[in-house]
Design a protein around this motif. Structure first.
Motif, PDB file in Angstrom:
ATOM      1  N   LEU A  39     110.607  18.946 100.829  1.00 22.46           N
ATOM      2  CA  LEU A  39     111.242  20.253 100.625  1.00 22.46           C
ATOM      3  C   LEU A  39     110.329  21.210  99.870  1.00 22.46           C
ATOM      4  O   LEU A  39     110.423  22.428 100.030  1.00 22.46           O
ATOM      5  N   ALA A  40     109.452  20.680  99.025  1.00 23.83           N
ATOM      6  CA  ALA A  40     108.487  21.519  98.314  1.00 23.83           C
ATOM      7  C   ALA A  40     107.267  21.816  99.181  1.00 23.83           C
ATOM      8  O   ALA A  40     106.685  22.900  99.099  1.00 23.83           O
ATOM      9  N   LEU A  41     106.884  20.845 100.020  1.00 15.61           N
ATOM     10  CA  LEU A  41     105.671  20.994 100.821  1.00 15.61           C
ATOM     11  C   LEU A  41     105.836  22.035 101.924  1.00 15.61           C
ATOM     12  O   LEU A  41     104.928  22.835 102.172  1.00 15.61           O
ATOM     13  N   VAL A  42     106.991  22.034 102.586  1.00 15.00           N
ATOM     14  CA  VAL A  42     107.174  22.947 103.720  1.00 15.00           C
ATOM     15  C   VAL A  42     107.049  24.416 103.297  1.00 15.00           C
ATOM     16  O   VAL A  42     106.282  25.173 103.907  1.00 15.00           O
ATOM     17  N   PRO A  43     107.754  24.894 102.261  1.00 15.51           N
ATOM     18  CA  PRO A  43     107.558  26.295 101.845  1.00 15.51           C
ATOM     19  C   PRO A  43     106.129  26.599 101.415  1.00 15.51           C
ATOM     20  O   PRO A  43     105.626  27.703 101.636  1.00 15.51           O
ATOM     21  N   TYR A  44     105.484  25.610 100.789  1.00 11.93           N
ATOM     22  CA  TYR A  44     104.090  25.791 100.366  1.00 11.93           C
ATOM     23  C   TYR A  44     103.205  26.056 101.577  1.00 11.93           C
ATOM     24  O   TYR A  44     102.375  26.979 101.581  1.00 11.93           O
ATOM     25  N   LEU A  45     103.383  25.264 102.637  1.00 12.09           N
ATOM     26  CA  LEU A  45     102.561  25.425 103.836  1.00 12.09           C
ATOM     27  C   LEU A  45     102.869  26.753 104.538  1.00 12.09           C
ATOM     28  O   LEU A  45     101.964  27.409 105.057  1.00 12.09           O
ATOM     29  N   ILE A  46     104.134  27.134 104.548  1.00 13.78           N
ATOM     30  CA  ILE A  46     104.503  28.409 105.184  1.00 13.78           C
ATOM     31  C   ILE A  46     103.885  29.579 104.429  1.00 13.78           C
ATOM     32  O   ILE A  46     103.363  30.524 105.028  1.00 13.78           O
ATOM     33  N   ASP A  47     103.924  29.509 103.115  1.00 15.01           N
ATOM     34  CA  ASP A  47     103.401  30.600 102.290  1.00 15.01           C
ATOM     35  C   ASP A  47     101.888  30.724 102.424  1.00 15.01           C
ATOM     36  O   ASP A  47     101.340  31.830 102.458  1.00 15.01           O
ATOM     37  N   ARG A  48     101.174  29.582 102.505  1.00  9.34           N
ATOM     38  CA  ARG A  48      99.709  29.603 102.596  1.00  9.34           C
ATOM     39  C   ARG A  48      99.227  29.896 104.006  1.00  9.34           C
ATOM     40  O   ARG A  48      98.101  30.344 104.197  1.00  9.34           O
ATOM     41  N   GLU A  49     100.045  29.631 105.012  1.00 13.05           N
ATOM     42  CA  GLU A  49      99.729  29.846 106.422  1.00 13.05           C
ATOM     43  C   GLU A  49      98.647  28.897 106.942  1.00 13.05           C
ATOM     44  O   GLU A  49      98.784  28.303 107.996  1.00 13.05           O
ATOM     45  N   ARG A  50      97.538  28.760 106.215  1.00 13.28           N
ATOM     46  CA  ARG A  50      96.466  27.854 106.623  1.00 13.28           C
ATOM     47  C   ARG A  50      95.861  27.260 105.351  1.00 13.28           C
ATOM     48  O   ARG A  50      95.360  27.990 104.493  1.00 13.28           O
ATOM     49  N   VAL A  51      95.912  25.934 105.225  1.00 17.10           N
ATOM     50  CA  VAL A  51      95.447  25.285 104.007  1.00 17.10           C
ATOM     51  C   VAL A  51      94.850  23.930 104.366  1.00 17.10           C
ATOM     52  O   VAL A  51      95.285  23.269 105.318  1.00 17.10           O
ATOM     53  N   SER A  52      93.845  23.531 103.633  1.00 13.96           N
ATOM     54  CA  SER A  52      93.216  22.234 103.893  1.00 13.96           C
ATOM     55  C   SER A  52      94.035  21.116 103.269  1.00 13.96           C
ATOM     56  O   SER A  52      94.799  21.321 102.315  1.00 13.96           O
ATOM     57  N   VAL A  53      93.859  19.912 103.812  1.00 17.06           N
ATOM     58  CA  VAL A  53      94.553  18.745 103.276  1.00 17.06           C
ATOM     59  C   VAL A  53      94.147  18.521 101.816  1.00 17.06           C
ATOM     60  O   VAL A  53      94.982  18.235 100.953  1.00 17.06           O
ATOM     61  N   SER A  54      92.855  18.669 101.522  1.00 17.51           N
ATOM     62  CA  SER A  54      92.376  18.429 100.161  1.00 17.51           C
ATOM     63  C   SER A  54      92.975  19.430  99.175  1.00 17.51           C
ATOM     64  O   SER A  54      93.341  19.078  98.048  1.00 17.51           O
ATOM     65  N   GLU A  55      93.095  20.711  99.591  1.00 21.68           N
ATOM     66  CA  GLU A  55      93.669  21.723  98.699  1.00 21.68           C
ATOM     67  C   GLU A  55      95.137  21.436  98.428  1.00 21.68           C
ATOM     68  O   GLU A  55      95.619  21.558  97.296  1.00 21.68           O
TER      69      GLU A  55
END
Length: 323
Positions: A17-33
């Protein structure tokens, strides 16, 4: 980073539930970040992304179709270790701001960011970016015009934050130019015009100055004698003086809020056509009345005195190059 102990079901749900909004907000992010952000191993991020990609909400048939599941850019994920969500589920169904609503909020935030007392400008810019991305449609390219006043606002901000006085050259409607010494109190705007409200040391009273009439603005060496804690500012920007001339203007009722700060007294009741008569306190040159009428084309008419009507006529004739 070594993989930590497996998460319990409740913790795994909270993480997703925390990861999904994070990914939506960043749009494109690396696995390491993403792993650094959440403080978990990269392997856990990859497993979570793979789980998200097979998650969703069933459609009306209660069966999962292609559009009912989250999806990611698999090639980017497999080859570059980058996470890009390409299909969002359920989250898109939540109420979102319209493009017009987002544009209005962005304009308001731009106005706030220009005020000297606005502290966390990075937070304001971040919120503006989120509003642009989160609007239900492309938000308009809105901007509060302030570029011409940025340098002046910067100096005013320095004086207010350091509790220092200000000096500047000022050309007012009644003066050809003079040096003013003030204690800055507040910056406000009406439409495209910006004003400084300050305690004028030479006149021992609160005065209002238009920023586009100010030049050579500089922080004074002396500490400010008056602050907002010491002065009660009137509710309106402008106050009538003994030298002012009362001008009667008729305009449509919908325009009344635009001139509320300039009224010398209360407006008359509207007539059957929705027109109202107001009275304004103006300087002898009537430049303020001319600007007001020019800003309300076809909606405002000067009735009295004749000199004010003539000033508006002369302005219109000059604009149309009529002689």
């Amino acid at each position: 980073m070594a993989d930590a102990q497996p998460l319990q079901a409740q913790d795994k749900l909270a993480f997703l539930l925390a990861l999904v909004p994070y990914l939506i907000d960043r749009e494109r992010v690396s696995v390491s970040e993403a792993a650094r952000h959440f403080g978990v191993p990269e392997a856990r991020i990859r497993r979570a992304v793979e789980l998200i990609a097979v998650s969703g909400v069933p459609g009306e048939t209660m069966q999962y179709q292609h559009g009912d599941l989250f999806d990611i850019a698999w090639d980017d994920f497999d080859q570059n270790d980058m996470i890009v969500l390409t299909n969002l589920v359920a989250i898109d169904d939540a109420p979102r701001l319209s493009a017009r609503e987002a544009s209005a909020l962005i304009a308001g935030l731009q106005y706030l960011s220009a005020l000297p007392e606005a502290a966390d400008k990075d937070a304001i810019r971040a919120l503006m970016a989120k509003l642009s991305r989160g609007a239900g449609g492309a938000s308009g390219n809105v901007a509060v015009g302030q570029d011409l006043h940025d340098a002046t606002l910067t100096v005013i901000r320095q004086a207010m934050s350091g509790r220092r006085g200000l000096q500047f050259e000022y050309v007012g409607p009644r003066t050809q130019g003079s040096t003013r010494r003030v204690d800055p109190l507040r910056v406000e705007s009406i439409d495209a015009d910006w004003y400084l409200r300050a305690w004028d040391l030479d006149r021992a009273a609160v005065r209002t100055f238009r920023l586009d009439r100010m030049s050579g603005v500089r922080v004074d060496d002396r500490p400010a004698e008056r602050t907002l804690d010491d002065v009660v500012l009137p509710d309106t920007l402008f106050q009538q003086s003994a030298q002012d001339v009362i001008v009667t203007v008729e305009l449509d009722g919908s325009s009344l809020p635009l001139v509320a700060d300039f009224l010398a007294d209360t407006a008359d009741a509207p007539d059957e056509g929705g027109r109202v008569r107001i009275r304004l306190a103006a300087s002898a040159g009537f430049d303020g009345v001319v600007r007001l009428v020019a800003g309300l084309p076809g909606r405002a008419v000067v009735l009295d005195p004749p000199a004010a009507r003539q000033a508006v006529h002369d302005f219109a004739a000059a604009a149309l190059d009529i002689h």
